[in-house]
Design an enzyme around this catalytic site. Structure first.
Site, PDB file in Angstrom:
ATOM      1  N   SER A 138       0.842  -1.193   0.000  1.00 26.03           N
ATOM      2  CA  SER A 138       0.000   0.000   0.000  1.00 26.03           C
ATOM      3  C   SER A 138       0.875   1.241   0.000  1.00 26.03           C
ATOM      4  O   SER A 138       2.002   1.219   0.529  1.00 26.03           O
ATOM      5  CB  SER A 138      -0.909   0.026   1.224  1.00 26.03           C
ATOM      6  OG  SER A 138      -1.620   1.245   1.306  1.00 26.03           O
ATOM      7  N   TYR A 151      -1.700  -0.546  11.029  1.00 28.16           N
ATOM      8  CA  TYR A 151      -1.932  -0.909   9.624  1.00 28.16           C
ATOM      9  C   TYR A 151      -0.830  -0.359   8.733  1.00 28.16           C
ATOM     10  O   TYR A 151      -0.254  -1.087   7.918  1.00 28.16           O
ATOM     11  CB  TYR A 151      -3.294  -0.386   9.165  1.00 28.16           C
ATOM     12  CG  TYR A 151      -3.503  -0.561   7.680  1.00 28.16           C
ATOM     13  CD1 TYR A 151      -3.820  -1.810   7.147  1.00 28.16           C
ATOM     14  CD2 TYR A 151      -3.363   0.517   6.796  1.00 28.16           C
ATOM     15  CE1 TYR A 151      -3.981  -1.979   5.787  1.00 28.16           C
ATOM     16  CE2 TYR A 151      -3.530   0.349   5.431  1.00 28.16           C
ATOM     17  CZ  TYR A 151      -3.842  -0.900   4.924  1.00 28.16           C
ATOM     18  OH  TYR A 151      -4.004  -1.067   3.576  1.00 28.16           O
TER      19      TYR A 151
END
Length: 261
Positions: A138, A151
């Site tokens: 990501s 995260y």
């Protein structure tokens, strides 16, 4: 000719489902996995894709070694041509306010489970000197994730692992590609309790577009792909911006109560 065989994790919805859908359309046999019963519905839909091969679905906890072992066993020793390690968990809110069990679930799914799966399948590919790996990282991995701290840290790990593994396999016939999307229109933000945030309510990328760009990059043997022009610009800026400033900027996106009205 025998069909090629692909494994896609986190394939019940979102980017994972779209990755599996492309594989089905391209004529691959598929083993798809997720930790929710919706994986069976996904498999049924994929079987109806034109040109699809066999589609097997497995509901399994990909955060555990036992779950990964069950997924690996379900391949029945068949050579794996493509591994798409896409399964992941998100978690919003301030780190000290988060439930520790949910923090562990993010780490065990995104980091430990993915690492174990890559190690098992990667060794098989190395013995055969053949295969393609797509890791869903990501652009979050470039930024200290205020109100999304664990995260973002897990995605920084995956981004880094992907580039390192690719370099280690440079002289083989195995490719490793890191797919690095930005905010995408999936169930991620609802599951991460982030629907009261700016990033949770603003317009997001199409998961089908993200999957297509990732699949194409993998098939071309590219090392990484950041999807979308806006996300590409963000990664360029992140690479030259001090970490404390990035953390402040991320707060504006992810802090509870920042949702657009």
């Amino acid at each position: 000719m025998d069909r090629q065989f692909a494994i896609v994790t986190g394939a019940s919805t979102g980017i994972g489902y779209e990755l599996a859908r492309i594989c089905a359309q391209e004529g691959f046999d598929l083993l798809i996995a997720a930790d929710e019963p919706e994986i069976q519905n996904a498999a049924e839909a994929l079987r109806n894709e034109a040109g699809a091969g066999s589609v097997e679905a497995l509901q399994v906890n990909l955060a555990t070694e036992d779950g990964i072992d069950r997924l690996y066993a379900a391949a029945r020793a068949r050579p794996i041509d493509i591994l798409m390690a896409n399964a992941g968990r998100g978690l919003g809110h301030a780190f000290l306010d988060q439930d520790l069990a949910r923090i562990r679930d993010v780490i065990e799914t995104n980091v430990a489970g993915t690492t174990y799966l890559l190690h098992k399948v990667g060794n098989d590919m190395r013995r055969r000197n053949r295969g393609r790996i797509l890791i869903t990282g990501s652009i979050a991995g470039f930024t200290p994730g205020s109100f999304q701290a664990v995260y973002n840290a897990s995605k920084a790990y995956l981004n880094s692992l992907s580039f390192a593994l690719r370099e280690e396999l440079r002289d083989t016939e195995i490719s490793v590609t890191c797919l690095m999307p930005g905010a995408t229109e999936t169930a991620f933000f609802a599951r991460a309790d982030m629907l009261d945030t700016k990033v949770g309510t603003e317009k997001k990328d199409d998961p089908a577009m993200v999957a297509r760009e990732g699949f194409d990059a993998m098939m071309k043997g590219k090392g990484d792909i950041v999807t979308g022009l806006k996300n590409k610009l963000q990664t360029v800026v992140a690479n030259v911006t001090p970490a404390d400033m990035l953390a402040k900027q991320h707060r504006k996106m992810a802090e509870p109560g920042t949702a657009k009205t």
